[in-house]
Each structure stands twice: as C-alpha cells, then as structure tokens.
Design a protein around this motif. Sequence first.
Motif, PDB file in Angstrom:
ATOM      1  N   LEU A   1       0.805  -1.238   0.000  1.00 42.07           N
ATOM      2  CA  LEU A   1       0.000   0.000   0.000  1.00 42.07           C
ATOM      3  C   LEU A   1       0.833   1.281   0.000  1.00 42.07           C
ATOM      4  N   ALA A   2       2.041   1.239  -0.522  1.00 33.66           N
ATOM      5  CA  ALA A   2       2.835   2.468  -0.673  1.00 33.66           C
ATOM      6  C   ALA A   2       3.559   2.424  -2.014  1.00 33.66           C
ATOM      7  N   PHE A   3       3.958   3.592  -2.506  1.00 36.95           N
ATOM      8  CA  PHE A   3       4.522   3.653  -3.855  1.00 36.95           C
ATOM      9  C   PHE A   3       5.834   2.880  -3.983  1.00 36.95           C
ATOM     10  N   LYS A   4       6.458   2.539  -2.856  1.00 35.36           N
ATOM     11  CA  LYS A   4       7.730   1.819  -2.940  1.00 35.36           C
ATOM     12  C   LYS A   4       7.564   0.468  -3.625  1.00 35.36           C
ATOM     13  N   ASP A   5       6.352  -0.089  -3.591  1.00 33.20           N
ATOM     14  CA  ASP A   5       6.110  -1.354  -4.302  1.00 33.20           C
ATOM     15  C   ASP A   5       6.312  -1.204  -5.807  1.00 33.20           C
TER      16      ASP A   5
ATOM     17  N   GLY B   1       9.117   1.515   8.712  1.00 35.21           N
ATOM     18  CA  GLY B   1       7.803   1.217   8.137  1.00 35.21           C
ATOM     19  C   GLY B   1       7.827   0.838   6.670  1.00 35.21           C
ATOM     20  N   ASP B   2       7.664   1.807   5.776  1.00 43.82           N
ATOM     21  CA  ASP B   2       7.357   1.505   4.375  1.00 43.82           C
ATOM     22  C   ASP B   2       8.428   0.736   3.607  1.00 43.82           C
ATOM     23  N   THR B   3       9.702   1.130   3.767  1.00 42.59           N
ATOM     24  CA  THR B   3      10.734   0.513   2.937  1.00 42.59           C
ATOM     25  C   THR B   3      10.907  -0.958   3.272  1.00 42.59           C
TER      26      THR B   3
ATOM     27  N   VAL C   1       5.200  15.935  -6.047  1.00 40.14           N
ATOM     28  CA  VAL C   1       5.743  14.689  -5.507  1.00 40.14           C
ATOM     29  C   VAL C   1       6.082  14.797  -4.014  1.00 40.14           C
ATOM     30  N   PRO C   2       5.328  14.112  -3.145  1.00 45.52           N
ATOM     31  CA  PRO C   2       5.696  14.063  -1.721  1.00 45.52           C
ATOM     32  C   PRO C   2       7.085  13.456  -1.592  1.00 45.52           C
ATOM     33  N   SER C   3       8.030  14.161  -0.983  1.00 40.34           N
ATOM     34  CA  SER C   3       9.435  13.750  -1.096  1.00 40.34           C
ATOM     35  C   SER C   3      10.150  13.617   0.240  1.00 40.34           C
ATOM     36  N   GLY C   4      11.092  12.675   0.274  1.00 41.04           N
ATOM     37  CA  GLY C   4      11.954  12.476   1.439  1.00 41.04           C
ATOM     38  C   GLY C   4      13.383  12.363   0.947  1.00 41.04           C
ATOM     39  N   ASN C   5      13.744  11.152   0.506  1.00 42.94           N
ATOM     40  CA  ASN C   5      15.093  10.902   0.005  1.00 42.94           C
ATOM     41  C   ASN C   5      15.306  11.325  -1.440  1.00 42.94           C
ATOM     42  N   PHE C   6      14.316  11.957  -2.046  1.00 40.48           N
ATOM     43  CA  PHE C   6      14.436  12.482  -3.398  1.00 40.48           C
ATOM     44  C   PHE C   6      14.504  11.371  -4.457  1.00 40.48           C
ATOM     45  N   GLY C   7      14.090  10.129  -4.078  1.00 37.97           N
ATOM     46  CA  GLY C   7      14.127   9.042  -5.062  1.00 37.97           C
ATOM     47  C   GLY C   7      13.007   9.182  -6.079  1.00 37.97           C
ATOM     48  N   ASN C   8      11.801   9.411  -5.576  1.00 33.89           N
ATOM     49  CA  ASN C   8      10.628   9.504  -6.437  1.00 33.89           C
ATOM     50  C   ASN C   8      10.779  10.653  -7.433  1.00 33.89           C
ATOM     51  N   VAL C   9      11.057  11.851  -6.932  1.00 32.60           N
ATOM     52  CA  VAL C   9      11.094  13.009  -7.835  1.00 32.60           C
ATOM     53  C   VAL C   9      12.367  13.004  -8.703  1.00 32.60           C
TER      54      VAL C   9
ATOM     55  N   PRO D   1       5.603  10.191   8.307  1.00 38.92           N
ATOM     56  CA  PRO D   1       6.902   9.700   8.786  1.00 38.92           C
ATOM     57  C   PRO D   1       7.842   9.224   7.688  1.00 38.92           C
ATOM     58  N   SER D   2       7.315   8.804   6.557  1.00 35.33           N
ATOM     59  CA  SER D   2       8.207   8.300   5.505  1.00 35.33           C
ATOM     60  C   SER D   2       8.935   9.429   4.794  1.00 35.33           C
ATOM     61  N   MET D   3       8.654  10.670   5.185  1.00 38.15           N
ATOM     62  CA  MET D   3       9.362  11.825   4.631  1.00 38.15           C
ATOM     63  C   MET D   3      10.216  12.500   5.695  1.00 38.15           C
ATOM     64  N   ASP D   4      10.400  11.822   6.837  1.00 35.52           N
ATOM     65  CA  ASP D   4      11.232  12.380   7.914  1.00 35.52           C
ATOM     66  C   ASP D   4      12.695  12.059   7.653  1.00 35.52           C
TER      67      ASP D   4
ATOM     68  N   PRO E   1      -1.557  10.950   4.798  1.00 34.19           N
ATOM     69  CA  PRO E   1      -0.853  12.174   5.218  1.00 34.19           C
ATOM     70  C   PRO E   1       0.294  12.597   4.287  1.00 34.19           C
ATOM     71  N   HIS E   2       0.965  11.643   3.621  1.00 38.13           N
ATOM     72  CA  HIS E   2       2.051  12.010   2.698  1.00 38.13           C
ATOM     73  C   HIS E   2       1.477  12.647   1.438  1.00 38.13           C
ATOM     74  N   THR E   3       0.428  12.020   0.921  1.00 35.40           N
ATOM     75  CA  THR E   3      -0.229  12.581  -0.264  1.00 35.40           C
ATOM     76  C   THR E   3      -0.823  13.947   0.079  1.00 35.40           C
TER      77      THR E   3
ATOM     78  N   GLU F   1       0.156  10.014  -5.532  1.00 32.86           N
ATOM     79  CA  GLU F   1      -0.270   9.434  -4.252  1.00 32.86           C
ATOM     80  C   GLU F   1       0.795   8.436  -3.831  1.00 32.86           C
ATOM     81  N   THR F   2       1.343   8.600  -2.617  1.00 32.30           N
ATOM     82  CA  THR F   2       2.451   7.718  -2.246  1.00 32.30           C
ATOM     83  C   THR F   2       2.082   6.636  -1.234  1.00 32.30           C
ATOM     84  N   ALA F   3       0.909   6.713  -0.614  1.00 31.18           N
ATOM     85  CA  ALA F   3       0.494   5.620   0.278  1.00 31.18           C
ATOM     86  C   ALA F   3      -1.021   5.650   0.422  1.00 31.18           C
ATOM     87  N   LEU F   4      -1.576   4.548   0.900  1.00 33.25           N
ATOM     88  CA  LEU F   4      -3.013   4.509   1.195  1.00 33.25           C
ATOM     89  C   LEU F   4      -3.241   4.889   2.662  1.00 33.25           C
TER      90      LEU F   4
HETATM   91  C1  LIG Z   1       9.301   6.727   0.811  1.00 33.62           C
HETATM   92  C2  LIG Z   1       8.069   7.551   0.847  1.00 33.62           C
HETATM   93  C3  LIG Z   1       8.064   8.902   0.462  1.00 33.62           C
HETATM   94  C4  LIG Z   1       9.332   9.638   0.058  1.00 33.62           C
HETATM   95  O1  LIG Z   1       9.846   9.184  -1.163  1.00 33.62           O
HETATM   96  P1  LIG Z   1      11.370   9.506  -1.565  1.00 33.62           P
HETATM   97  O2  LIG Z   1      11.608   8.690  -2.786  1.00 33.62           O
HETATM   98  O3  LIG Z   1      12.210   9.071  -0.409  1.00 33.62           O
HETATM   99  O4  LIG Z   1      11.457  10.976  -1.830  1.00 33.62           O
HETATM  100  C5  LIG Z   1       6.868   9.587   0.467  1.00 33.62           C
HETATM  101  N1  LIG Z   1       5.718   8.997   0.858  1.00 33.62           N
HETATM  102  C6  LIG Z   1       5.683   7.691   1.242  1.00 33.62           C
HETATM  103  C7  LIG Z   1       4.396   7.115   1.690  1.00 33.62           C
HETATM  104  C8  LIG Z   1       6.846   6.920   1.238  1.00 33.62           C
HETATM  105  O5  LIG Z   1       6.800   5.641   1.633  1.00 33.62           O
END
Ligand SMILES: *Cc1c(COP(=O)(O)O)cnc(C)c1O
Length: 475
Positions: A117-121, A150-152, A261-269, A318-321, A399-401, A422-425
């Motif tokens: 249920l998260a975009f990492k899949d 959590g997500d990773t 793009v909801p971002s943390g580690n800048f992988g998605n964007v 939290p996945s963007m912390d 919350p991330h979306t 949308e990055t998670a449900l």
């Molecule tokens: C990992 C994650 C992000 C951040 O993505 P990055 O590729 O690290 O920028 C945003 N939202 C969710 C739900 C995630 O699991």
Amino acid sequence: MKYISTRGGMAPQSFSDILLGGLAPDGGLAIAEAYPRFGLDALERLSTLSYADLAFQIIDHFVDDIPAADLKALIARTYTAEVYCNGRDPARAAEITPVTRLEDNLYLQELSNGPTLAFKDMAMQLLGNLFEYVLAHKGETINIVGATSGDTGSAAEYAMRGKAGVNVVMLSPYGKMSPFQRAQMFSLQDANIHNVAVKGFFDACQDMVKAVNNDAAFKAEHKIGAVNSINWGRVIAQVVYYFKGYFAVAKKVGDPVDFCVPSGNFGNVCAGHIARQLGLPIRHLVVATNENDVLDEFFKTGRYQPRGLDRTYETSSPSMDITKASNLERFVFDLIGRDGDELASLWQQVEKADGFALSEGDFKRMHDAYGFRSEKSTHADRLASIREVAQKYGIQIDPHTADGYKAAKAHRDANVPMVILETALPAKFEATMVEALGSQPQRPAHLVGLEDLPQRFDTLEADVDALKRYVAERV
Ligand SMILES: *Cc1c(COP(=O)(O)O)cnc(C)c1O
C-alpha cells in the motif's frame, strides 16, 4: 548503456553490476552515462501501450546485459493486475497506476496499489524479480540487511519473499511501528524473511546496519547487500509512471504537464527529473516536504544543508522524515553539467556538515531549465488537506499525499494539468486519519483482520555483535 559515478571515479559498469552494489567505490552514486531521448513520434507510440509494455520500452534503454526477451518477460510478470490489485476500483487494476480527476487540470495518480500500500512497491516488486534473475545468472546469493521504520522494509520483504538466492534480515524498532505496519511485516512466514525487533529507536537500528556494512570482512564473508533508495534499479523503475501519468492527462502529446511529488530521500522526484531528461514534456516538478524541509530550503534558496538529529522531527508523514536527501546528488550532478570533480567537492562539504550553496546561474537554471518548485506542510496543513479532499472530492488521501496536495495547490496553473502522486493509502496511517476525519480509514478488503494473523519475529538488544551472530547463524 553503461554506468558511471556521480563523483567521477568509477570505470563504466554494466547494469547488473551496479544493480546489486550500493555506493560506487568513490562514494558517489551510479548514474547512466547519457540519457536516451524520446522525440514526439516516439512518445506518440508509447502513449497507447499497457503499463508493462511501456515499462519495457523505457527500461530496456538502461539495461545492457539482460537479453530483451528475458527483460520483457520479467517486467510482464511484475506489473500485473494481480500484484497491483488494491485499487479502490478493481476494474482499473490493469492500469497499475490509475489516474483520477479531482477537478479541471488537477489529478491524483494512484501509486499505492501494490502489496504494501505504498509507492515503494512500484519499484521494489521489479527489483525482486531483477535480483532473482541476475543472482541466478551470476551464480551468487545476497543477504539484504536493512533497517526500517515502516514503508521501505515491508516493500522490500514483499518483493523478496520466496525469491531464490535472496535472504532479508530487516531491523525495526521494537514497539514503535503502527499495529498495521507491524502485522504487515511480521505476518510473513517465508523462510527467507527474518524480522528483527530491536530494543531501541530507529536510529539504533540504522547504526547497527551501518556497523555491519563498515566491517568489510564480515560483509564479504556473508554477502551483505542492501536495497535502499539510492539503488538505481528503483529509480529507473519509477520513471515509468511519470510517462503513464503524463499520457493519462495531456490533451495531446507534447503539451506541458506538472507533477507534484511528496518527497523524502528524493528518489521519487529524481525519477521525474530523469523522465523529463528523456524528453517527456514535464513543465514543473513540485517537491513537497513536511516539517523536515531540507529540500524545500534547497529549492527556495539554493542552499543544501542536511540536518542533525536534533533538528529532525517525527511527523505524521513519517516516511518523509529525513535528515538528508540521498538521491539529490544525482540531480545536482546533472545540474552542474555532470562535472564529477565539482560534485565530489560539493559533497565533501555536505559530509563535513557545512552544506553548500549553488552558484546564482545554477540556482536560476534549476527553476527555469529544470522546472523545479517546492513547498512544505505542517501537521495542521495535513489535517486540513485530508479534510478538504474528503469533503470536496469524496476521496481519502493519506498524510504524505496530503503534503503533496498542499504543494500542488500552491503551484497550480489553471491552464496546465497538475498530477499529484499518491504515495500511500490511508489504511497505513490510521491514527492521523482518525484525527483528521473522526473515523477509521478505508482498508482493502483482503487486509481486514491482518493484525490477527500469527506473527513471526525475533528480538535483539541494540548491539552490533548480537546482530552479527544472528546473521551468521541464519544466512
Ligand atoms: C518513501 C516515501 C516517500 C518519500 O519518497 P522519496 O523517494 O524518499 O522521496 C513519500 N511517501 C511515502 C508514503 C513513502 O513511503
């Protein structure tokens, strides 16, 4: 296609070699030697393909040492309606990343229909199949040791479960994950998946993994590997859904489209940036952050200053912390004209905790030539966004979306379609959803009762030697 290091110190390598590795030997990140470019005619041809066919047409350009027929079969097995079946509308599951219109020129692209249920899949499922294939051909095995809050971790486990040649040892902080996240991971019964609950915080888990990786002899003897967000295979897999989203909303191929793009580690964007380099007519890439606003600061001021733990906040997305945005190095490499020496000296300043500031010219080009924008949100913003989207459009966003929704509104242009990724449900983040909406979020039917399944995990003290003994005994 061969791969070089962002810091200029690696002889060109093949895809399979960099797929299994972590950092390049010079401390940089692997990146394609050059980007192929799709012209309008090529884009027209891609625009009607299924997700799997589109993925093959793009990813094949980046893979030099897997026969095309094998890669095609592997991708076809990955992006199926059965794997990405959590869609709220099962009829659309075959689209893999269906796009919903919120209102004129404002869209939501679903990236969370995979098993966790998260975009990492989106990327991790492909990585699981690629790892199995490459390891079998090299006659090697790998033991992935990671830490997750959590997500990773869950995405990695669901991608690697049952795969030949791969073991996963995943550390998580004891009692700190949500009941849903814990159940998602700990209910896996596959022999190659090892969940370890560590008596400590997430940082302690991360430190233990780092210590194992710093022990070169142990690492080599036990074939220790990782699947973190700098993995090139993940980045390239994520490029595909930008094309899919673009084709879903552009009135005609060639028109500009914005992505948020909801971002943390800048992988998605970072994948969005690469899609743009490949010729996809993306106008703006809007980077959305939470209170951990390292990236918002970078795109607004040109100054990149990773934070210490004392300035890193635990938030409701939290996945963007994050303290630093690992994949930013790939974008800055392109921005400064692919000068590895220059990049290496900038990242020396990052590693000394000084950070760096872009030149005025690069700062301008980041906005004008590369189309980057940014915005940050607070907890109150997230709650307001979740409520607004529920009331206005009848849709629950997580919350991330929600961080993305606020940033998209801030940077919208009435005449250009804006796609929010949308990055998670919501089901993964029940507490915040209840706070925002006053009721439990929707959950895919097959996950009702997940918390009641038997759980399998081991516990360890926050002690590196204990982890080494644990790994040595099991893999
Ligand atoms: C990992 C994650 C992000 C951040 O993505 P990055 O590729 O690290 O920028 C945003 N939202 C969710 C739900 C995630 O699991």
